[in-house]
Design a protein around this motif. Structure first.
Motif, mmCIF file in Angstrom:
data_model
loop_
_atom_site.group_PDB
_atom_site.id
_atom_site.type_symbol
_atom_site.label_atom_id
_atom_site.label_comp_id
_atom_site.label_asym_id
_atom_site.label_seq_id
_atom_site.Cartn_x
_atom_site.Cartn_y
_atom_site.Cartn_z
ATOM 1 N N ILE A 203 -60.436 -27.050 -32.143
ATOM 2 C CA ILE A 203 -59.858 -25.931 -32.497
ATOM 3 C C ILE A 203 -59.967 -24.613 -31.928
ATOM 4 O O ILE A 203 -59.086 -24.038 -31.387
ATOM 5 C CB ILE A 203 -60.390 -25.510 -34.102
ATOM 6 N N LEU A 204 -61.209 -24.334 -31.494
ATOM 7 C CA LEU A 204 -61.633 -23.164 -30.773
ATOM 8 C C LEU A 204 -60.921 -23.301 -29.361
ATOM 9 O O LEU A 204 -60.453 -22.394 -28.566
ATOM 10 C CB LEU A 204 -62.915 -22.925 -30.822
ATOM 11 N N ALA A 205 -61.204 -24.631 -28.748
ATOM 12 C CA ALA A 205 -60.707 -24.640 -27.533
ATOM 13 C C ALA A 205 -59.221 -24.357 -27.257
ATOM 14 O O ALA A 205 -58.669 -23.735 -26.321
ATOM 15 C CB ALA A 205 -61.077 -26.148 -26.780
ATOM 16 N N LEU A 206 -58.485 -25.028 -27.970
ATOM 17 C CA LEU A 206 -56.871 -24.721 -28.057
ATOM 18 C C LEU A 206 -56.524 -23.237 -28.238
ATOM 19 O O LEU A 206 -55.611 -22.963 -27.774
ATOM 20 C CB LEU A 206 -56.360 -25.783 -28.725
ATOM 21 N N TYR A 207 -57.191 -22.749 -29.232
ATOM 22 C CA TYR A 207 -56.909 -21.359 -29.966
ATOM 23 C C TYR A 207 -57.207 -20.434 -28.718
ATOM 24 O O TYR A 207 -56.373 -19.456 -28.452
ATOM 25 C CB TYR A 207 -57.907 -21.140 -30.940
ATOM 26 N N ALA A 208 -58.336 -20.662 -27.913
ATOM 27 C CA ALA A 208 -58.408 -19.684 -26.679
ATOM 28 C C ALA A 208 -57.722 -20.125 -25.555
ATOM 29 O O ALA A 208 -57.334 -19.065 -24.872
ATOM 30 C CB ALA A 208 -59.905 -20.046 -26.233
ATOM 31 N N ALA A 232 -63.327 -14.792 -36.103
ATOM 32 C CA ALA A 232 -64.216 -14.356 -35.258
ATOM 33 C C ALA A 232 -63.542 -14.105 -33.830
ATOM 34 O O ALA A 232 -63.669 -13.175 -32.927
ATOM 35 C CB ALA A 232 -65.622 -15.280 -34.901
ATOM 36 N N PHE A 233 -62.786 -15.222 -33.441
ATOM 37 C CA PHE A 233 -62.086 -15.053 -32.114
ATOM 38 C C PHE A 233 -61.269 -14.014 -31.987
ATOM 39 O O PHE A 233 -61.188 -13.108 -30.962
ATOM 40 C CB PHE A 233 -61.293 -16.258 -31.740
ATOM 41 N N GLY A 236 -62.463 -10.675 -31.418
ATOM 42 C CA GLY A 236 -62.946 -10.129 -29.973
ATOM 43 C C GLY A 236 -64.506 -10.843 -29.791
ATOM 44 O O GLY A 236 -65.079 -10.624 -28.779
ATOM 45 N N ASP A 237 -64.745 -11.441 -30.943
ATOM 46 C CA ASP A 237 -66.415 -11.881 -30.822
ATOM 47 C C ASP A 237 -66.514 -13.572 -30.448
ATOM 48 O O ASP A 237 -66.513 -14.351 -31.298
ATOM 49 C CB ASP A 237 -67.144 -11.849 -32.128
ATOM 50 N N THR A 238 -66.319 -13.813 -29.135
ATOM 51 C CA THR A 238 -66.136 -15.080 -28.741
ATOM 52 C C THR A 238 -67.362 -15.811 -28.827
ATOM 53 O O THR A 238 -67.413 -17.095 -29.144
ATOM 54 C CB THR A 238 -65.652 -15.150 -27.293
ATOM 55 N N ARG A 239 -68.549 -15.293 -28.700
ATOM 56 C CA ARG A 239 -69.784 -16.083 -28.817
ATOM 57 C C ARG A 239 -69.677 -16.277 -30.321
ATOM 58 O O ARG A 239 -70.514 -17.338 -30.558
ATOM 59 C CB ARG A 239 -70.898 -14.970 -28.333
#
Length: 311
Positions: A203-208, A232-233, A236-239
């Motif tokens: 999910i996060l990998a493709l969203y990014a 969170a993404f 702007g809080d990618t961590r």
């Protein structure tokens, strides 16, 4: 352009929202369609952060539900959620004519979009795949999400085919279970197709990379944690987004990579949590007691972490 001179990318198109659940289809203990349970589950999912629901997909046991059951499910869920969420109806089959019939029925039942998987078993070549999808897209006025899952269908929707299909005005999205990050990026770079991660661990990998969001099976039992990753993404809080994605992995692994289909594990956990689900239909079989206990433990750990951090 930002104030520091950097160029920003436009936000991705989100024709069906960004946080979608591939909802199970609840059945009664006797194996009949449980429309009341479907309405209660749909309402719960939307109330907890899902802005779209995919009905009669893989997780919804579409191979074992009748055409009438599929249409009734869309109608009932629309009644339950109103306009609070987009409803995407799975209509894909191995038969183009049957898929066209299901597409028209889904439109009449109140769906907002269609999920169309590549025809399985017959393994058509790419030109035949393209013709199939175009015929289905021409059959109704609804936007189409193509479903690329070669591990189940036996055939890939190749990137070049997706690029050509993106020219069709009603082909607007892709549910991506290809596990081909390079191919996905090539299509994202060349089209305006809205990509939805179909594998929860991605999910996060493709969203990014510019995806629109996700279609999640695990969200049946944990809708908030996955929505929190996107929130969170976007803030702007990618961590923090990465931490939130990683905390879902134990439950995702148990549900999606334990040797059992996600439908089986999702229904097992929903039943254990006293939420609408019911049995799976044959040839699927229910999860054993040991699996249910492990699922409950992982779900409890995820819920406790969310409560502790108020995320």
């Amino acid at each position: 352009m930002t104030t520091d001179g950097h160029t920003t990318l436009p936000p991705p198109l989100r024709p069906f929202g960004r946080a979608l659940c591939a909802m199970v289809t609840p059945f009664t203990e006797a194996g009949a369609l449980d429309l009341d349970g479907a309405q209660r589950l749909a309402d719960r999912l939307v109330s907890r952060g899902c802005d779209g629901l995919v009905l009669s997909g893989t997780t919804g046991e579409s191979p074992t539900t009748t055409d009438a059951e599929k249409a009734a499910l869309v109608t009932a869920v629309r009644e339950a959620v109103g306009e609070r969420a987009a409803l995407v109806a799975g209509v894909g089959t191995a038969d183009t004519r049957h898929t066209v019939e299901l597409a028209r029925a889904a439109e009449q039942a109140g769906a907002d979009g269609l999920l169309v998987v590549a025809p399985y078993y017959s393994r058509p070549p790419q030109d035949a795949l393209e013709s199939h999808f175009r015929e289905v897209a021409d059959a109704s006025g609804l936007p189409v999400m193509l479903y690329d899952i070669p591990g189940r269908t036996g055939v890939r929707i190749e990137p070049d085919t997706l690029v050509r299909l993106a020219e069709h005005p009603r082909v607007v999205a892709v549910k991506d279970c290809s596990s081909d990050l390079l191919g996905t990026q090539k299509v994202l770079a060349r089209t305006d197709l809205a990509y939805y991660a179909g594998c929860d661990e991605q999910i996060l990998a493709l969203y990014a990379l510019g995806a629109a969001g996700y279609v999640s099976t695990v969200a049946n039992v944990a809708p908030e944690p996955f929505r929190a990753v996107l929130d969170a993404f976007d803030a702007g809080d990618t961590r923090e987004a990465a931490r939130l994605q990683r905390r879902t992995i134990p439950l995702t692994e148990l549900m999606m990579a334990s040797g059992l289909p996600g439908t089986v594990t999702a229904k097992a956990l929903l039943n254990a949590l006293h939420l609408p689900a019911g049995p799976v239909r044959s040839p699927l079989r229910p999860a054993g007691a040991g699996t249910v206990a492990r699922l409950l433990s992982a779900h409890g750990d995820l819920a406790a972490d969310a409560a502790r951090l108020q995320v």
